[in-house]
Design a protein around this motif. Structure first.
Motif, short mmCIF file in Angstrom:
data_model
loop_
_atom_site.label_atom_id
_atom_site.label_comp_id
_atom_site.label_asym_id
_atom_site.label_seq_id
_atom_site.Cartn_x
_atom_site.Cartn_y
_atom_site.Cartn_z
N MET A 28 63.06 112.96 -10.38
CA MET A 28 61.45 112.86 -9.85
C MET A 28 60.95 112.14 -11.22
SD MET A 28 60.80 116.88 -8.83
CE MET A 28 60.83 117.52 -10.44
N ASP A 30 58.48 109.94 -10.93
CA ASP A 30 57.04 109.81 -11.15
C ASP A 30 56.10 111.20 -11.70
OD1 ASP A 30 57.39 107.51 -10.12
OD2 ASP A 30 57.23 108.30 -8.06
N VAL A 31 57.01 112.22 -12.00
CA VAL A 31 56.24 113.47 -12.50
C VAL A 31 56.44 113.26 -13.86
CG1 VAL A 31 57.07 114.74 -10.40
CG2 VAL A 31 58.33 114.91 -12.42
N TRP A 58 55.62 121.10 -13.24
CA TRP A 58 55.61 119.84 -13.41
C TRP A 58 54.24 119.38 -13.03
CZ3 TRP A 58 59.03 121.17 -9.87
CH2 TRP A 58 59.06 120.91 -8.48
N GLN A 60 52.11 116.21 -11.07
CA GLN A 60 52.39 115.17 -10.14
C GLN A 60 51.27 114.70 -9.55
OE1 GLN A 60 55.33 115.80 -7.05
NE2 GLN A 60 55.52 113.71 -6.74
#
Length: 182
Positions: A28, A30-31, A58, A60
């Protein structure tokens, strides 16, 4: 409730927490701020595969996400069944989850690179609820044993209904056959 860890093997959960956070970050990109906590082995269950429950957190898109997960490892040293049907297990879970008629956990990721955590594994969502355990046998101790006859009947009926629903799903027969042959 059992307090016995029956996993075929165990590992250092602090190390696993760091490894899972790094691995998930790669899945992931983009997190931000992935944190893993509450790692634990299920008690009284999980003999056939090393299974570890955990929570991940997380950020996001400015939103904080909290998600419960389960990581399940392909057996390598203690093999309970002659064929663990690893590939079929994952494929069928994915098919039934996508169909949506049976409450099957979503498989988020599958990892075949054994160098990452010491063996093949997959990560699925953690579902809420109670499970019967093997140690001690659920027919001799625990919440199911202590249930009223009406409660046991309801639990069995729900299990049978969910199993029957498996034959009525909209899962493509070709996809199911392919999953069983993998």
């Amino acid at each position: 409730m059992s307090d016995v860890i029956v996993a075929p093997s165990t590992r250092d959960l602090d190390d696993l927490s760091k490894q899972l956070a790094d691995w998930m970050q790669a899945r992931m990109p983009d997190v931000r701020d992935i944190a893993i906590d509450n790692l634990d082995y299920p008690r009284g269950a999980g003999q056939s595969h090393e299974t570890i429950l955990f929570d991940a957190h997380w950020t996001q898109g400015g939103e904080r996400i909290d998600q419960g997960f389960v990581v399940r490892f392909k057996p390598i040293s203690f093999i309970m069944f002659p064929d663990d049907l690893w590939e079929q297990q994952i494929a069928i879970m994915q098919l039934f989850h996508e169909d949506g008629r049976i409450p099957v956990a979503k498989v988020w990721w599958r990892e075949d690179d054994e160098s990452i955590l010491g063996g093949k594994f997959y990560v699925m969502e953690k579902k809420k609820g109670r499970v019967t355990v093997s140690v001690p046998p659920y027919s001799m101790s625990g919440w199911f044993f202590e249930s009223t006859p009406e409660q046991r009947n309801r639990a069995w009926r729900q299990g049978v209904e969910a199993s029957a629903e498996g034959g009525q799903t909209g899962v493509d027969r070709g996809a199911l056959d392919a999953a069983l042959q993998s």
